[in-house]
Design an enzyme around this catalytic site. Sequence first.
Site, PDB file in Angstrom:
ATOM      1  N   GLU A  77       0.804  -1.224   0.000  1.00  0.00           N
ATOM      2  CA  GLU A  77       0.000   0.000   0.000  1.00  0.00           C
ATOM      3  C   GLU A  77       0.843   1.284   0.000  1.00  0.00           C
ATOM      4  O   GLU A  77       0.432   2.299   0.569  1.00  0.00           O
ATOM      5  CB  GLU A  77      -0.958  -0.001   1.193  1.00  0.00           C
ATOM      6  CG  GLU A  77      -1.950  -1.152   1.128  1.00  0.00           C
ATOM      7  CD  GLU A  77      -3.047  -1.002   2.159  1.00  0.00           C
ATOM      8  OE1 GLU A  77      -4.151  -0.599   1.773  1.00  0.00           O
ATOM      9  OE2 GLU A  77      -2.792  -1.263   3.349  1.00  0.00           O
ATOM     10  N   HIS A  96      -0.876   4.589   8.681  1.00  0.00           N
ATOM     11  CA  HIS A  96      -1.998   3.783   8.193  1.00  0.00           C
ATOM     12  C   HIS A  96      -2.152   2.572   9.110  1.00  0.00           C
ATOM     13  O   HIS A  96      -1.203   1.824   9.326  1.00  0.00           O
ATOM     14  CB  HIS A  96      -1.760   3.322   6.754  1.00  0.00           C
ATOM     15  CG  HIS A  96      -2.731   2.264   6.318  1.00  0.00           C
ATOM     16  ND1 HIS A  96      -4.100   2.454   6.373  1.00  0.00           N
ATOM     17  CD2 HIS A  96      -2.552   0.998   5.851  1.00  0.00           C
ATOM     18  CE1 HIS A  96      -4.703   1.352   5.954  1.00  0.00           C
ATOM     19  NE2 HIS A  96      -3.791   0.455   5.645  1.00  0.00           N
ATOM     20  N   HIS A 166     -11.556  -1.613   6.361  1.00  0.00           N
ATOM     21  CA  HIS A 166     -10.111  -1.718   6.218  1.00  0.00           C
ATOM     22  C   HIS A 166      -9.369  -1.087   7.407  1.00  0.00           C
ATOM     23  O   HIS A 166      -8.674  -1.778   8.136  1.00  0.00           O
ATOM     24  CB  HIS A 166      -9.739  -1.046   4.881  1.00  0.00           C
ATOM     25  CG  HIS A 166      -8.283  -1.083   4.531  1.00  0.00           C
ATOM     26  ND1 HIS A 166      -7.817  -0.670   3.315  1.00  0.00           N
ATOM     27  CD2 HIS A 166      -7.187  -1.442   5.230  1.00  0.00           C
ATOM     28  CE1 HIS A 166      -6.503  -0.798   3.262  1.00  0.00           C
ATOM     29  NE2 HIS A 166      -6.092  -1.257   4.420  1.00  0.00           N
TER      30      HIS A 166
HETATM   31 ZN   LIG Z   1      -4.104  -1.429   4.892  1.00  0.00          ZN
END
Ligand SMILES: [Zn+2]
Length: 238
Positions: A77, A96, A166
């Site tokens: 990512e 994140h 997510h």
């Molecule tokens: Zn992720």
Amino acid sequence: LSSIIALIADLVDANHILARHEVLDAYGHVSVRHPHKPDHFLLSRSRAPELVARGDIIEFDLDRKAIGADRQKPYVELAIHSEIYRFRPDVMAVVHSHSPWVVPFSVSSTRLMPVYHMSSFLRGGAPVFDIRKDFGVTDLLVRSPEQGAALAATLGSGNVSLMRGHGFVTVANDLPTAVFQAIYTDLNSRLQQQAIALGGEVTYLDRAEADRAWQTNRATVSRPWELWKKQVRGGKRK
Ligand SMILES: [Zn+2]
């Protein structure tokens, strides 16, 4: 040169701090913009944050190309980081996370809102990025620059965006503040669920209160940062 060495040490600490607070587990990541090259950023190779060491840190450009001879496997990512740095010149650090406390707010119509002064940076509530809206059926991961750009657009000028099914991202103009926001986004999510579970009407910080509280708190971030660094460097309770 010494500033970059210190920044890499801070980035390694940030990985360990966020792991210790269970904001990151084997997944999730934290990056920092390069202090001298604004179109570059620093991020670990694909590795569990608690295990990240200095030698794992890779320098990338905004096209997600590793600088130099670095051939270590990057996180899938990467585009979360590259596109936020591209669209938000003010942002110096990005976290994140897949925090299980935050995820419920990414799938519910109940908005993540600031419950207390420590999470006042959530002022107005956090938006939710739904990757399905523009990209249809995916594995939910932000894999392409287009997907990263769409996430950056949802984030807008804010400092937290949830990601449906997510996790979330949080951004700040320095690394300690991004770490602070990641930890307190996680704590706020727990508290908000507790407040809702009590069954009464929940009163959140209003916009003006939150603005004022954040002005106070952001000036104190060096206090928890010093503590958190000591905790991970002391090697105790890891
Ligand atoms: Zn992720």
